[in-house]
Design a protein around this motif. Sequence first.
Motif, PDB file in Angstrom:
ATOM      1  N   GLY A  62      94.851  -3.256 -20.353  1.00 34.12           N
ATOM      2  CA  GLY A  62      93.935  -4.237 -19.798  1.00 34.12           C
ATOM      3  C   GLY A  62      93.160  -3.709 -18.604  1.00 34.12           C
ATOM      4  N   PRO A  63      92.586  -4.666 -17.897  1.00 34.64           N
ATOM      5  CA  PRO A  63      92.657  -6.111 -18.085  1.00 34.64           C
ATOM      6  C   PRO A  63      91.985  -6.564 -19.387  1.00 34.64           C
ATOM      7  N   ILE A  64      92.500  -7.690 -19.915  1.00 34.49           N
ATOM      8  CA  ILE A  64      91.922  -8.295 -21.106  1.00 34.49           C
ATOM      9  C   ILE A  64      91.530  -9.728 -20.781  1.00 34.49           C
ATOM     10  N   ILE A  76      88.474  -6.354 -23.979  1.00 37.45           N
ATOM     11  CA  ILE A  76      89.016  -5.535 -22.903  1.00 37.45           C
ATOM     12  C   ILE A  76      87.935  -5.514 -21.835  1.00 37.45           C
ATOM     13  N   THR A  79      88.548  -2.218 -17.464  1.00 36.82           N
ATOM     14  CA  THR A  79      89.486  -1.100 -17.533  1.00 36.82           C
ATOM     15  C   THR A  79      88.878   0.169 -16.930  1.00 36.82           C
ATOM     16  N   THR A 104      97.645 -10.191 -26.756  1.00 41.32           N
ATOM     17  CA  THR A 104      98.127 -10.226 -25.385  1.00 41.32           C
ATOM     18  C   THR A 104      98.014  -8.813 -24.802  1.00 41.32           C
ATOM     19  N   THR A 105      98.583  -8.608 -23.621  1.00 47.20           N
ATOM     20  CA  THR A 105      98.600  -7.263 -23.042  1.00 47.20           C
ATOM     21  C   THR A 105      99.737  -6.449 -23.653  1.00 47.20           C
ATOM     22  N   ASP A 106      99.643  -5.137 -23.535  1.00 47.33           N
ATOM     23  CA  ASP A 106     100.693  -4.278 -24.103  1.00 47.33           C
ATOM     24  C   ASP A 106     102.039  -4.522 -23.434  1.00 47.33           C
ATOM     25  N   GLY A 136     102.161  -1.771 -15.509  1.00 45.64           N
ATOM     26  CA  GLY A 136     101.841  -3.136 -15.901  1.00 45.64           C
ATOM     27  C   GLY A 136     103.087  -3.992 -15.894  1.00 45.64           C
ATOM     28  N   GLU A 153      98.031  -9.376 -13.595  1.00 40.02           N
ATOM     29  CA  GLU A 153      97.900  -7.908 -13.517  1.00 40.02           C
ATOM     30  C   GLU A 153      98.828  -7.433 -12.406  1.00 40.02           C
TER      31      GLU A 153
END
Length: 288
Positions: A62-64, A76, A79, A104-106, A136, A153
Amino acid sequence: MVLGSIEAGGTKFVCAIGNHDMEVLERVSIPTTTPEETLPKVFEFFKKYEQELEAVGVGAFGPIDSNKKSATFGYITSTPKLAWQNFDFIGELKRHLNVPINWTTDVNAAAYGEYYFGHGKDLESLVYYTFGTGVGGGAIQRGEFVGGMNFPEMGHMIVKRHPEDNAKCVCPFHSDCLEGLAAGPALQEKAGRPAFELEPTDPIWDIEAYYAAQCIYNTTLILAPEVIVLGGGVMQQTHLLKKVKQEFEKLMNGYVGYPSVDEYLQTPALGNNAATIGCLAMAKALLK
């Protein structure tokens, strides 16, 4: 019928096919370069399963933008990876994968895997941090991701500098954030060589533990989770966790209660599979 997983990491995309029991049937790793180079290989992997594929879970660096009311939902956003900045990631996936997609985020995906199938399966709350190419954090409370207008974040929280750390902060957005001082590239900036080449006695590990402990201290006071899981390549240094626990207990100084530090701070029960299992579980959740 099968489920799909896309762990879109900063270094590589890990794509997988699994069944409803969360067993990984096939997996491939694709370098993260540009959308034009990386995504065609992703679509090629899933093409042979297009008749069986029911849903896909995606966890991305991210950020997403995860706000469904936003005009840039599925993007995305800001980044440091210039080729991926403001890229309509989910839009591109939907043009090639004709199935429901959960996004979602990783690190949230890894938290989801650990919550349901790892250290959190008998608990109500869990926080997962990854220390690798970046830093993260993902948080889950009673089965739901913690977030509001977007996902947190936490890897960019501001931390106090170690008195012996004079290296440049490698984050292009902040001067003294956790990622800029404690991610893998930050360790290389301090040492002049990759972290995996450093001896366990190198004083840089004391600096790393100092930053990780601040992260855990802040998280404990803000979210009070039942367990914090520390993953990522940097945390695979087996000697590091002991140093982090010691620094954390010094910082906390008995202020609030938590389980024993050995129960509270864990490495992933699912190992490197946490995000893959999390994405498969997110895909399955769409079918309920």
